[in-house]
Design a protein around this motif. Structure first.
Motif, short mmCIF file in Angstrom:
data_model
loop_
_atom_site.label_atom_id
_atom_site.label_comp_id
_atom_site.label_asym_id
_atom_site.label_seq_id
_atom_site.Cartn_x
_atom_site.Cartn_y
_atom_site.Cartn_z
N ARG A 89 1.19 -1.30 -0.11
CA ARG A 89 -0.10 0.07 -0.28
C ARG A 89 0.86 0.92 -0.07
O ARG A 89 0.07 2.25 -0.10
CB ARG A 89 -1.24 0.26 1.33
CG ARG A 89 -1.90 -1.51 0.92
CD ARG A 89 -2.99 -1.70 2.40
NE ARG A 89 -3.79 -2.53 1.67
CZ ARG A 89 -5.08 -1.75 0.99
NH1 ARG A 89 -5.57 -0.50 1.90
NH2 ARG A 89 -6.03 -2.52 1.60
N GLY A 90 1.96 1.10 0.01
CA GLY A 90 2.66 2.24 -0.29
C GLY A 90 3.07 2.70 -1.58
O GLY A 90 4.15 3.63 -1.58
N VAL A 91 3.05 1.73 -2.30
CA VAL A 91 3.42 2.15 -3.52
C VAL A 91 1.80 2.36 -4.69
O VAL A 91 0.63 1.67 -4.29
CB VAL A 91 3.93 0.75 -4.58
CG1 VAL A 91 4.47 0.86 -5.77
CG2 VAL A 91 5.30 1.17 -3.61
N VAL A 92 1.64 2.86 -5.53
CA VAL A 92 0.80 3.62 -6.61
C VAL A 92 0.82 2.97 -7.77
O VAL A 92 1.11 2.56 -8.05
CB VAL A 92 1.08 4.87 -7.20
CG1 VAL A 92 -0.11 5.57 -8.06
CG2 VAL A 92 1.15 6.35 -5.70
N ARG A 93 -0.61 1.66 -7.40
CA ARG A 93 -0.87 1.21 -8.47
C ARG A 93 -2.28 1.61 -8.25
O ARG A 93 -3.08 2.40 -7.95
CB ARG A 93 -1.16 -0.18 -7.97
CG ARG A 93 0.86 -0.85 -6.92
CD ARG A 93 0.94 -1.13 -8.35
NE ARG A 93 2.28 -1.73 -8.05
CZ ARG A 93 3.60 -1.44 -8.91
NH1 ARG A 93 3.85 -0.15 -9.12
NH2 ARG A 93 5.14 -2.19 -7.93
N PHE A 94 -3.18 0.56 -9.48
CA PHE A 94 -4.14 0.68 -9.69
C PHE A 94 -5.56 0.94 -8.70
O PHE A 94 -5.00 0.02 -7.41
CB PHE A 94 -4.56 -0.33 -10.70
CG PHE A 94 -6.47 -0.32 -11.04
CD1 PHE A 94 -6.18 0.54 -12.82
CD2 PHE A 94 -7.12 -0.93 -10.87
CE1 PHE A 94 -8.04 0.53 -12.99
CE2 PHE A 94 -8.31 -1.26 -10.81
CZ PHE A 94 -8.48 -0.19 -12.17
N GLY A 95 -5.87 1.78 -8.57
CA GLY A 95 -6.72 1.77 -7.87
C GLY A 95 -6.79 2.81 -6.42
O GLY A 95 -7.45 2.85 -5.46
N ALA A 96 -5.00 3.14 -6.53
CA ALA A 96 -4.59 4.13 -5.36
C ALA A 96 -5.34 5.72 -5.74
O ALA A 96 -5.73 5.98 -6.29
CB ALA A 96 -3.34 4.45 -5.78
N THR A 97 -6.04 6.26 -3.86
CA THR A 97 -5.98 7.47 -4.42
C THR A 97 -4.65 8.03 -3.16
O THR A 97 -4.78 7.77 -2.63
CB THR A 97 -7.39 7.39 -3.16
OG1 THR A 97 -8.77 7.13 -3.66
CG2 THR A 97 -7.45 9.78 -2.79
N VAL A 98 -4.32 9.09 -4.44
CA VAL A 98 -2.80 9.79 -4.18
C VAL A 98 -3.44 10.89 -4.22
O VAL A 98 -3.52 11.60 -4.38
CB VAL A 98 -2.22 9.44 -5.19
CG1 VAL A 98 -0.90 10.42 -4.88
CG2 VAL A 98 -1.56 8.10 -5.71
N GLU A 99 -2.53 11.66 -2.92
CA GLU A 99 -2.88 13.02 -2.67
C GLU A 99 -1.81 14.56 -3.45
O GLU A 99 -0.78 14.21 -3.36
CB GLU A 99 -2.75 13.40 -1.49
CG GLU A 99 -3.06 14.92 -0.74
CD GLU A 99 -3.21 15.58 0.59
OE1 GLU A 99 -3.08 17.04 0.91
OE2 GLU A 99 -3.27 14.78 1.28
N LEU A 100 -1.40 14.71 -3.85
CA LEU A 100 -0.42 15.65 -4.74
C LEU A 100 -0.50 16.89 -4.70
O LEU A 100 -1.79 18.05 -3.82
CB LEU A 100 -0.53 15.28 -6.08
CG LEU A 100 -0.71 14.16 -6.57
CD1 LEU A 100 -1.58 14.18 -8.07
CD2 LEU A 100 0.06 13.10 -6.64
N ALA A 101 0.43 17.54 -4.09
CA ALA A 101 0.98 18.44 -4.56
C ALA A 101 2.23 19.25 -5.87
O ALA A 101 2.77 17.91 -6.19
CB ALA A 101 2.17 19.25 -3.21
N ASP A 102 1.71 20.58 -6.37
CA ASP A 102 2.60 20.86 -7.70
C ASP A 102 3.21 22.00 -6.75
O ASP A 102 3.35 22.28 -6.51
CB ASP A 102 1.80 21.42 -8.67
CG ASP A 102 0.74 22.53 -8.48
OD1 ASP A 102 1.44 22.90 -7.17
OD2 ASP A 102 0.24 23.13 -9.30
N GLU A 103 4.04 22.68 -8.22
CA GLU A 103 5.22 23.38 -7.65
C GLU A 103 4.86 24.88 -6.80
O GLU A 103 5.51 25.42 -6.22
CB GLU A 103 5.89 24.12 -9.22
CG GLU A 103 6.74 22.94 -9.61
CD GLU A 103 5.74 23.00 -11.08
OE1 GLU A 103 4.74 22.62 -11.25
OE2 GLU A 103 6.33 21.75 -11.85
#
Length: 165
Positions: A89-103
């Motif tokens: 669960r520490g790697v982004v794969r199919f079905g992951a919900t990912v929080e991102l921040a841009d520059e």
């Protein structure tokens, strides 16, 4: 409608597959039979060239049949994946919900789903989109460059979650 590519499996979540199946059943079991009945009734009213019910009905029936054909191809090619069964669960794969921040530290949360269930306005992005491809295999703290039509953007992965099993 996204094009189907028979060479590559069409990943889809259980919920996404259920939605495709429900739409198919609703069109095939309810909407199409009612429309056939309306067309049959309209055809019995005489001149079909100026019969709006008949003309519209035939046009709508072709649309429904095209959609049913597409939905059947999606279901046939679908490979249902359960994101809650993801072991790492520490790697982004199919079905992951990912929080991102841009520059600019603008935050965004996306869930990576199948192409047939994506809805960017709801934060569900298709597995083969540029953002999802760039995020595959990333871990919290990683930075990924994404090439978008507006240019390149860098995103830092802040959090990765998967649905509970």
């Amino acid at each position: 409608m996204p094009a189907t590519d028979d060479a590559e499996p069409r990943f889809i979540t259980r919920a996404g597959f259920a939605n495709v199946r429900a739409e198919y059943e609703q069109l095939f079991g309810s909407e199409r039979p009612k429309l056939v009945e309306t067309i049959s009734w309209a055809a019995g009213n005489g001149d079909r060239s100026e019969n709006g019910d008949y003309i519209y009905g035939k046009k709508r029936l072709r649309e429904i049949d095209r959609r049913l054909s597409w939905l059947a191809r999606v279901m046939k090619a679908a490979r249902v994946v359960d994101p809650s069964a993801q072991e790492d669960r520490g790697v982004v794969r199919f079905g992951a919900t990912v929080e991102l921040a841009d520059e600019q530290d603008e935050r965004r949360t996306v869930t990576i789903v199948g192409e047939d269930e994506s809805d960017a306005s709801a934060g569900r992005i298709g597995w083969n989109t540029p953002v999802a491809r760039a995020l595959r295999g990333a871990r919290v703290g990683d930075e990924r460059m994404v090439t978008l039509p507006a240019g390149e953007r860098s995103y830092e992965i802040l959090a990765i979650t998967y649905p509970a099993g």
